[in-house]
Enzyme design. Structure first.
Site, PDB file in Angstrom:
ATOM      1  CD1 TRP A 128      -1.953  -1.969   1.963  1.00 13.47           C
ATOM      2  CD2 TRP A 128      -2.815  -1.257  -0.434  1.00 13.47           C
ATOM      3  NE1 TRP A 128      -3.405  -2.995   1.321  1.00 13.47           N
ATOM      4  CE2 TRP A 128      -3.699  -2.624   0.371  1.00 13.47           C
ATOM      5  CE3 TRP A 128      -2.832  -0.117  -0.677  1.00 13.47           C
ATOM      6  CZ2 TRP A 128      -4.373  -3.578  -0.896  1.00 13.47           C
ATOM      7  CZ3 TRP A 128      -4.392  -1.589  -1.540  1.00 13.47           C
ATOM      8  CH2 TRP A 128      -4.712  -2.852  -1.794  1.00 13.47           C
TER       9      TRP A 128
ATOM     10  CE  LYS B  66      -8.329  -1.602   5.241  1.00 14.03           C
ATOM     11  NZ  LYS B  66      -7.985  -3.448   4.057  1.00 14.03           N
TER      12      LYS B  66
ATOM     13  CG  ASP C 216      -2.955   4.231   4.316  1.00 11.56           C
ATOM     14  OD1 ASP C 216      -4.178   3.546   4.566  1.00 11.56           O
ATOM     15  OD2 ASP C 216      -3.060   3.149   2.905  1.00 11.56           O
TER      16      ASP C 216
END
Ligand code: PMP
Length: 360
Positions: A102, A196, A172
């Site tokens: 990511w 999530k 992030d």
């Protein structure tokens, strides 16, 4: 079929009481005779939903007044571009730490808009640790330093935030927002995909310090300018209404449980059960060492692919699902976000113990 224990990395398991409320309110939201999916995003009923969700998130994360909270579409991946478009605008350069796939995507997107300096990376060891940094490594003229606070695929987390001096940290936080306590004032910007720890997919949360708003590049599309959404209370256009509603229910559930500090304690306990067993097992092995271990995503492996496959199959049959690891790490990964009940982790550890007895 009854509900299983779902260890998916995301979209992930949601709190059962939240799903029950959503089910109960689905056809008639608070006496409107309509579903929350069917009402105007400018109606009084939805205004209450979005304002309450923001207020509760502010309470949960203790968000200072000089930060805006935005509920946006486009997932975390859009933020990979939105961050540089809005923030890489003073000196047109930014520092990034590369701790996994990511981060790499964020770096690749950043490079499209300015000069990206990768300050440190853990790619040499399949991202199984967080690289050390110190203040001297960061460029004091960088517009920001980008980190991935929790690496969903590799199961690593920063034991402490990097010391970047006066350069704002952009994080992030997709896979550990609300899972552990963070001091928001230490960040310039936090973003997270919802699917999530927050709610269903389709929404990203952005928490941004106000002075970082209003400097977007001229080429930034209106929808990719934080100012657009900050000025419109996240309702410049139709926001992800259902995702905001669900997130609001999750925030209420979390507040009832005692907020993020209480949740973090439970999360640390759940993770410790797993790691303690992994450390004593003769056949299961954790892929991450010590202080870099995530309390949200726990990857582990057996000695060979046959055993990994057998474990995943037998676990699924026992109601412990979605344990297959990411293809780049192999083996298994148990994602144990806030909504994974302690019983789920207990059952998983007991199952692993029995598997070891049966296969040694
Ligand atoms: N960042 C992290 C740390 C992630 O785990 C994910 C999704 N797994 C993303 C970004 C991408 O999120 P989205 O699918 O919402 O774009």
């Amino acid at each position: 079929m009854g509900r299983v224990f779902n260890f998916s990395a995301g979209p992930a398991t949601l709190p059962e009481p939240v799903l029950e409320i959503a089910q109960k309110e689905l056809l008639d939201f608070k006496g409107t005779g309509m579903s929350v999916m069917e009402i105007s995003h400018r109606s009084a009923a939805f205004t209450e939903v979005i304002e309450k969700a923001e207020a509760d998130l502010r309470t949960l994360m203790n968000i200072p007044e000089n930060y805006k909270v935005l509920f946006l579409q486009g997932g975390a991946s859009s933020q990979f571009a939105m961050v540089p478009l809005n923030l890489m605008t003073t000196n047109k350069k930014a520092d990034y730490i590369n701790t996994g796939q990511w981060s790499k995507k964020a770096i690749a997107e950043g490079k499209r808009f300015g000069s990206v300096n990768v300050v440190a990376s853990s790619e040499d060891k399949v991202f199984n640790y967080i690289p050390e940094t110190n203040r001297q490594m960061f460029d004091p003229a960088a517009d920001y330093v980008h980190i991935t606070s929790n690496n969903t695929i590799y199961g690593t987390t920063y034991p402490e935030l990097p010391d970047t001096g006066d350069v704002p940290i952009v994080a992030d936080m997709s896979s550990n927002i609300l899972g552990q306590v963070y001091d928001v004032s230490k960040f310039g910007l936090i973003y997270a995909g919802a699917q999530k720890n927050v709610g269903p997919a389709g929404m990203a949360i952005v928490i941004i310090r106000e002075d970082l708003i209003g400097h977007a590049m001229d080429i930034a599309p209106v929808m990719f300018n934080y100012e657009t959404h900050a000025n419109a209370g996240s309702r410049y256009n139709t926001p992800p209404c259902f995702a905001i509603y669900m997130a609001g229910l999750v925030f209420e559930w979390l507040l009832d449980l005692g907020g993020v500090p209480a949740m973090e304690e439970v999360n640390r306990e759940k993770a410790a059960w797993l790691y303690d067993f992994l450390d004593e097992s003769k056949i299961f092995k954790s892929t991450v060492e010590g202080i870099h271990r995530s309390i949200m995503n726990v990857p582990f492996v057996l000695p060979n692919d046959e055993l990994n496959a057998q474990f995943i199959k037998e676990a699924t049959d026992a109601g412990l699902t979605t344990l297959k690891g990411h293809r780049t790490v192999g083996g298994m990964r148990a994602s144990i976000y806030n909504a994974m009940p302690p019983e789920g982790v207990k059952k998983l550890v007991a199952f692993m113990k029995q598997f070891e007895v049966n296969n040694s």
